[in-house]
Design a protein around this motif. Structure first.
Motif, short mmCIF file in Angstrom:
data_model
loop_
_atom_site.label_atom_id
_atom_site.label_comp_id
_atom_site.label_asym_id
_atom_site.label_seq_id
_atom_site.Cartn_x
_atom_site.Cartn_y
_atom_site.Cartn_z
N PRO A 5 0.83 -1.20 0.00
CA PRO A 5 0.00 0.00 0.00
C PRO A 5 0.87 1.25 0.00
O PRO A 5 1.91 1.30 0.64
N GLU A 6 0.44 2.27 -0.71
CA GLU A 6 1.17 3.53 -0.73
C GLU A 6 0.21 4.66 -1.03
O GLU A 6 -0.90 4.44 -1.49
N GLY A 7 0.63 5.86 -0.74
CA GLY A 7 -0.20 7.03 -1.03
C GLY A 7 -1.09 7.44 0.12
O GLY A 7 -1.89 8.35 -0.02
N PHE A 8 -0.98 6.78 1.27
CA PHE A 8 -1.81 7.12 2.41
C PHE A 8 -1.10 8.12 3.32
O PHE A 8 0.10 8.01 3.56
N THR A 9 -1.84 9.08 3.81
CA THR A 9 -1.38 10.01 4.83
C THR A 9 -2.52 10.19 5.82
O THR A 9 -3.65 9.79 5.55
N TYR A 10 -2.22 10.82 6.93
CA TYR A 10 -3.29 11.13 7.88
C TYR A 10 -3.01 12.47 8.51
O TYR A 10 -1.90 12.97 8.51
N ARG A 11 -4.07 13.07 9.02
CA ARG A 11 -3.91 14.32 9.75
C ARG A 11 -4.84 14.31 10.96
O ARG A 11 -5.94 13.77 10.91
N LEU A 12 -4.34 14.88 12.02
CA LEU A 12 -5.07 14.96 13.27
C LEU A 12 -5.82 16.28 13.29
O LEU A 12 -5.24 17.34 13.10
N ARG A 13 -7.13 16.20 13.50
CA ARG A 13 -7.95 17.40 13.56
C ARG A 13 -7.92 17.99 14.97
O ARG A 13 -7.57 17.31 15.93
N ALA A 36 -7.86 7.12 18.83
CA ALA A 36 -6.79 6.95 19.83
C ALA A 36 -6.01 5.67 19.58
O ALA A 36 -4.77 5.65 19.64
N ARG A 37 -6.71 4.59 19.27
CA ARG A 37 -6.07 3.30 18.98
C ARG A 37 -5.21 3.41 17.73
O ARG A 37 -4.10 2.89 17.66
N PHE A 38 -5.70 4.13 16.71
CA PHE A 38 -4.95 4.32 15.47
C PHE A 38 -3.64 5.05 15.74
O PHE A 38 -2.59 4.66 15.23
N LEU A 39 -3.69 6.11 16.53
CA LEU A 39 -2.49 6.90 16.81
C LEU A 39 -1.43 6.08 17.54
O LEU A 39 -0.23 6.25 17.31
N VAL A 40 -1.85 5.16 18.41
CA VAL A 40 -0.90 4.28 19.09
C VAL A 40 -0.33 3.27 18.10
O VAL A 40 0.88 3.05 18.06
N ASP A 41 -1.21 2.67 17.30
CA ASP A 41 -0.77 1.63 16.36
C ASP A 41 0.10 2.16 15.23
O ASP A 41 0.97 1.46 14.73
N ASP A 43 2.39 4.34 15.35
CA ASP A 43 3.79 4.46 15.79
C ASP A 43 4.47 3.10 15.92
O ASP A 43 5.68 3.00 15.79
N ASN A 44 3.68 2.05 16.15
CA ASN A 44 4.25 0.72 16.40
C ASN A 44 4.41 -0.13 15.16
O ASN A 44 5.22 -1.05 15.15
N GLY A 45 3.66 0.10 14.11
CA GLY A 45 3.70 -0.78 12.95
C GLY A 45 3.95 -0.05 11.65
O GLY A 45 4.46 1.07 11.63
N ASP A 46 3.56 -0.70 10.56
CA ASP A 46 3.70 -0.12 9.23
C ASP A 46 2.52 0.83 8.99
O ASP A 46 1.38 0.37 8.86
N PRO A 47 2.75 2.13 8.93
CA PRO A 47 1.62 3.06 8.81
C PRO A 47 0.83 2.91 7.52
O PRO A 47 -0.38 3.06 7.53
N GLN A 48 1.51 2.60 6.40
CA GLN A 48 0.79 2.46 5.13
C GLN A 48 -0.18 1.28 5.18
O GLN A 48 -1.32 1.39 4.75
N GLU A 49 0.27 0.16 5.71
CA GLU A 49 -0.60 -1.01 5.82
C GLU A 49 -1.76 -0.75 6.77
O GLU A 49 -2.90 -1.12 6.49
N LEU A 50 -1.49 -0.10 7.88
CA LEU A 50 -2.53 0.21 8.85
C LEU A 50 -3.59 1.12 8.24
O LEU A 50 -4.79 0.87 8.39
N MET A 51 -3.17 2.15 7.52
CA MET A 51 -4.14 3.05 6.90
C MET A 51 -4.93 2.35 5.80
O MET A 51 -6.11 2.63 5.62
N ALA A 52 -4.31 1.43 5.09
CA ALA A 52 -5.03 0.66 4.07
C ALA A 52 -6.10 -0.19 4.73
O ALA A 52 -7.22 -0.30 4.23
N ARG A 53 -5.78 -0.80 5.86
CA ARG A 53 -6.76 -1.61 6.58
C ARG A 53 -7.90 -0.76 7.11
O ARG A 53 -9.07 -1.15 7.04
N VAL A 54 -7.57 0.39 7.65
CA VAL A 54 -8.59 1.27 8.23
C VAL A 54 -9.57 1.74 7.16
O VAL A 54 -10.77 1.83 7.40
N THR A 55 -9.08 2.02 5.97
CA THR A 55 -9.95 2.52 4.91
C THR A 55 -10.69 1.41 4.19
O THR A 55 -11.59 1.67 3.41
N GLY A 56 -10.32 0.16 4.47
CA GLY A 56 -10.98 -0.95 3.79
C GLY A 56 -10.36 -1.28 2.45
O GLY A 56 -10.86 -2.11 1.70
#
Length: 75
Positions: A5-13, A36-41, A43-56
Motif C-alpha cells: 500500500p502507498e499514497g496514504f497520509t493522515y492528519r489529526l484534527r 486513539a487506537r490508530f495513533l498508538v498503532d 507508531d508501532n507498525g507499518d503506517p501504510q498497511e494500517l491506513m489501508a486496513r482502516v480505509t478498507g
C-alpha cells in the motif's frame, strides 16, 4: 504494480478526529477510541498497511482465486 500500500497520509484534527487521506483525498475519518487506537498503532507498525486496513482498501477477496491461477501456481 507492487502489492505494498502507498499514497496514504493522515492528519489529526483539532477535535481529536483522525482523517485518513489517500492521494490527498479523504478516505476515512476515525473518531473517539478508534482514533486513539490508530495513533498508538501507527507508531508501532507499518503506517501504510494500517491506513489501508482502516480505509478498507486492503483485501478484496480475490487473493485465493489469484493464488490458484495457472500463472501463479508454483510460487
Amino acid at each position: 504494480m507492487s502489492g505494498v500500500p502507498e499514497g496514504f497520509t493522515y492528519r489529526l484534527r483539532k477535535n481529536g478526529d483522525v482523517e485518513v487521506l489517500h492521494h490527498g483525498r479523504s478516505a476515512s475519518v476515525l473518531r473517539g477510541a478508534a482514533a486513539a487506537r490508530f495513533l498508538v498503532d501507527v507508531d508501532n507498525g507499518d503506517p501504510q498497511e494500517l491506513m489501508a486496513r482502516v480505509t478498507g482498501n486492503y483485501r478484496h477477496g480475490n487473493e485465493r482465486t489469484a493464488r490458484n491461477h495457472p500463472r501463479n501456481r508454483g510460487r
